[in-house]
Design an enzyme around this catalytic site. Structure first.
Site, PDB file in Angstrom:
ATOM      1  N   THR A  68      13.042 -21.048 -99.776  1.00 51.40           N
ATOM      2  CA  THR A  68      12.283 -19.794-100.132  1.00 51.40           C
ATOM      3  C   THR A  68      11.336 -20.248-100.942  1.00 51.40           C
ATOM      4  OG1 THR A  68      14.177 -18.480 -99.659  1.00 51.40           O
ATOM      5  CG2 THR A  68      12.527 -17.704-101.066  1.00 51.40           C
ATOM      6  N   ASP A 116      14.192 -24.969 -94.063  1.00 48.58           N
ATOM      7  CA  ASP A 116      15.186 -24.001 -94.493  1.00 48.58           C
ATOM      8  C   ASP A 116      16.640 -24.726 -94.886  1.00 48.58           C
ATOM      9  OD1 ASP A 116      15.821 -20.618 -93.884  1.00 48.58           O
ATOM     10  OD2 ASP A 116      17.395 -21.931 -94.206  1.00 48.58           O
ATOM     11  N   SER A 117      17.064 -24.586 -95.816  1.00 52.39           N
ATOM     12  CA  SER A 117      18.243 -25.486 -96.170  1.00 52.39           C
ATOM     13  C   SER A 117      19.510 -25.256 -95.217  1.00 52.39           C
ATOM     14  CB  SER A 117      18.753 -25.439 -97.660  1.00 52.39           C
ATOM     15  OG  SER A 117      19.448 -24.033 -97.949  1.00 52.39           O
ATOM     16  N   SER A 118      19.400 -24.362 -94.527  1.00 52.13           N
ATOM     17  CA  SER A 118      20.536 -24.203 -93.654  1.00 52.13           C
ATOM     18  C   SER A 118      20.463 -25.299 -92.339  1.00 52.13           C
ATOM     19  CB  SER A 118      20.535 -22.933 -92.526  1.00 52.13           C
ATOM     20  OG  SER A 118      20.412 -21.776 -93.714  1.00 52.13           O
ATOM     21  N   THR A 137      18.230 -22.391-101.386  1.00 52.43           N
ATOM     22  CA  THR A 137      19.578 -22.145-102.047  1.00 52.43           C
ATOM     23  C   THR A 137      20.840 -22.234-101.275  1.00 52.43           C
ATOM     24  OG1 THR A 137      19.214 -19.502-101.994  1.00 52.43           O
ATOM     25  CG2 THR A 137      18.538 -20.505-103.984  1.00 52.43           C
ATOM     26  N   ASP A 138      20.616 -21.884-100.010  1.00 53.28           N
ATOM     27  CA  ASP A 138      21.846 -21.688 -99.080  1.00 53.28           C
ATOM     28  C   ASP A 138      22.678 -22.842 -99.227  1.00 53.28           C
ATOM     29  OD1 ASP A 138      20.924 -19.166 -98.309  1.00 53.28           O
ATOM     30  OD2 ASP A 138      20.267 -19.602 -96.455  1.00 53.28           O
ATOM     31  N   THR A 151      41.105 -24.599-103.131  1.00 51.75           N
ATOM     32  CA  THR A 151      41.314 -23.154-103.014  1.00 51.75           C
ATOM     33  C   THR A 151      40.302 -22.340-102.561  1.00 51.75           C
ATOM     34  OG1 THR A 151      41.857 -20.997-104.668  1.00 51.75           O
ATOM     35  CG2 THR A 151      40.648 -23.011-105.549  1.00 51.75           C
ATOM     36  N   GLN A 152      40.537 -21.141-102.057  1.00 50.40           N
ATOM     37  CA  GLN A 152      39.512 -20.191-101.632  1.00 50.40           C
ATOM     38  C   GLN A 152      38.964 -19.575-102.789  1.00 50.40           C
ATOM     39  OE1 GLN A 152      41.294 -17.413 -98.738  1.00 50.40           O
ATOM     40  NE2 GLN A 152      41.936 -19.117 -97.490  1.00 50.40           N
ATOM     41  N   CYS A 153      39.525 -19.528-103.827  1.00 49.15           N
ATOM     42  CA  CYS A 153      39.170 -18.946-104.917  1.00 49.15           C
ATOM     43  C   CYS A 153      37.805 -19.565-105.727  1.00 49.15           C
ATOM     44  CB  CYS A 153      40.216 -18.778-106.072  1.00 49.15           C
ATOM     45  SG  CYS A 153      41.788 -17.884-105.695  1.00 49.15           S
TER      46      CYS A 153
HETATM   47  N1  ASP Z   1      17.405 -19.664 -96.245  1.00 44.36           N
HETATM   48  C1  ASP Z   1      16.855 -20.104 -97.558  1.00 44.36           C
HETATM   49  C2  ASP Z   1      17.183 -21.646 -97.718  1.00 44.36           C
HETATM   50  O1  ASP Z   1      18.305 -22.048 -98.152  1.00 44.36           O
HETATM   51  C3  ASP Z   1      17.231 -19.332 -98.634  1.00 44.36           C
HETATM   52  C4  ASP Z   1      16.765 -19.862 -99.831  1.00 44.36           C
HETATM   53  O2  ASP Z   1      15.753 -20.604-100.102  1.00 44.36           O
HETATM   54  O3  ASP Z   1      17.129 -19.379-101.028  1.00 44.36           O
HETATM   55  O4  ASP Z   1      16.557 -22.378 -97.303  1.00 44.36           O
END
Ligand code: ASP
Length: 347
Positions: free
Chosen positions: A19, A63-65, A95-96, A282-284
């Site tokens: 982003t 995109d980090s995805s 951030t993802d 853990t899921q926590c």
């Molecule tokens: N979908 C974006 C990514 O992870 C979200 C971000 O940058 O915050 O590339």
């Protein structure tokens, strides 16, 4: 005598995507990555640091995805190639999956003695209320910070919303708030207020300064299996019988608990017999796995599941991929999973 001018601090900014460098596509209205090579025009404040700042933009910016081990290796190799030329590195990243990349990089770099600071933003840097400028400027300052000639934070870390975290202790906890990251099980390495206050007692300083080594082998024959009430035998069986599967992160309830159904322990035991490594986290968001504390985790312990203690899922899956890639024996992998490689787990 003529004074030799001090060498200027130099920082390399690597824009991988995310982003922070996105704009709205005029046709679809969705956010798409753009080139980031004119950063000093977008953030003129950077010029006020008396640093040499260079940028490298990944093509394509992702995109980090879409990040995967190949992208982690690309980042690591870029840093390795430029390691002697710069005092610190800032990696701009979506951030993802930032916590996954930070964890993977932390394992890849052995004998790191310069900062690798990942940052990004929730709002694109071109928008008026962006958090990107603040994150970037603080990340650059931290990447350049030295005491007695040595980097203050020679770690792979995430700088976000005025906080600096050990990268492999973080998770993305919010898709909207500027405070997108948390590190519940490990304290912040620094907090940026009027001054940037570092906490040297929590920063890792290597005792033996060996030469930098970058290990880039990963094995992606792994899966994260999240427990949920009602999980059935068919589903579990087919996941654990996936051809080629070598390792499983078992995300369990609370302090490491799972249903005690006979079929479940039997599926798990059979998988372990076939040589698959199972690691319990853990899921926590916080706290740790204590296997054997409840009957519901004793079964897993007896079956041969390894405790991931207080590791995040992000740190655990990347560590498993990394260790499986190193050509180690299963017993060695299990031993390292339980031990700290780069401060990702409390011993
Ligand atoms: N979908 C974006 C990514 O992870 C979200 C971000 O940058 O915050 O590339």
């Amino acid at each position: 005598m003529e004074k030799i001018p001090a060498k200027k601090t130099s920082i390399l900014i690597i824009y991988t995507g995310g982003t922070i460098g996105m704009v709205h596509d005029s046709k679809t209205g969705s956010l798409v990555p753009v080139k980031f090579d004119r950063i000093q025009e977008v953030v003129p404040e950077l010029k006020r640091f008396d640093f040499i700042i260079k940028t490298i933009t990944f093509n394509p910016a992702l995109d980090s995805s879409n990040m995967n081990p190949i992208s982690w290796i690309k980042i690591a190799r870029t840093i390795e190639r430029n390691y002697n030329k710069y005092d610190g590195f800032v990696v701009l990243h979506g951030t993802d999956t930032m916590s996954y990349t930070a964890s993977a990089l932390s394992y890849m770099f052995e004998n790191l003695d310069k900062p690798i600071v990942l940052t990004g933003s929730q709002l694109p840097i071109g928008q008026i209320r962006t958090d990107g400028k603040e994150n970037l400027i603080t990340a650059v300052e931290i990447a350049a910070a030295k005491r007695n000639g040595a980097s203050i934070v020679p770690e792979v870390c995430i700088c976000f919303d005025f906080k600096l975290y050990r990268g492999n202790r973080t998770l993305k906890r919010d898709a909207e708030q500027f405070s997108a990251f948390r590190s519940v099980n490990y304290p912040e390495l620094a907090v940026a207020g009027i001054d940037i206050k570092y906490s040297p007692e929590f920063i890792y300083y290597p005792e033996n300064k060996g030469i930098l080594k970058v290990n880039t082998d990963f094995d992606d024959n792994v899966v994260i299996l999240k427990m949920f009430p009602g999980i059935n035998q068919n589903v579990l069986n087919s996941i654990l019988n996936t051809p080629g599967l070598k390792g499983v992160i078992l995300e369990t309830f609370g302090s490491g608990n799972a249903p005690t159904s006979r079929w479940l322990s039997s599926c798990i035991k059979k998988a372990i017999k076939r040589g698959i490594i199972l690691l319990n986290v853990t899921q926590c968001e916080g706290g740790k796995v204590v296997m054997g504390q409840y009957q519901t985790s004793l079964e897993l312990l007896n079956a041969g599941v390894v405790s991931g203690k207080d590791m995040t899922t992000e740190a655990a899956i990347t560590k498993l991929m990394f260790l499986l890639g190193q050509g180690l024996k299963p017993a060695e992998i299990k031993m390292y999973l339980n031990k700290s490689l780069r401060g990702e787990i409390s011993e």
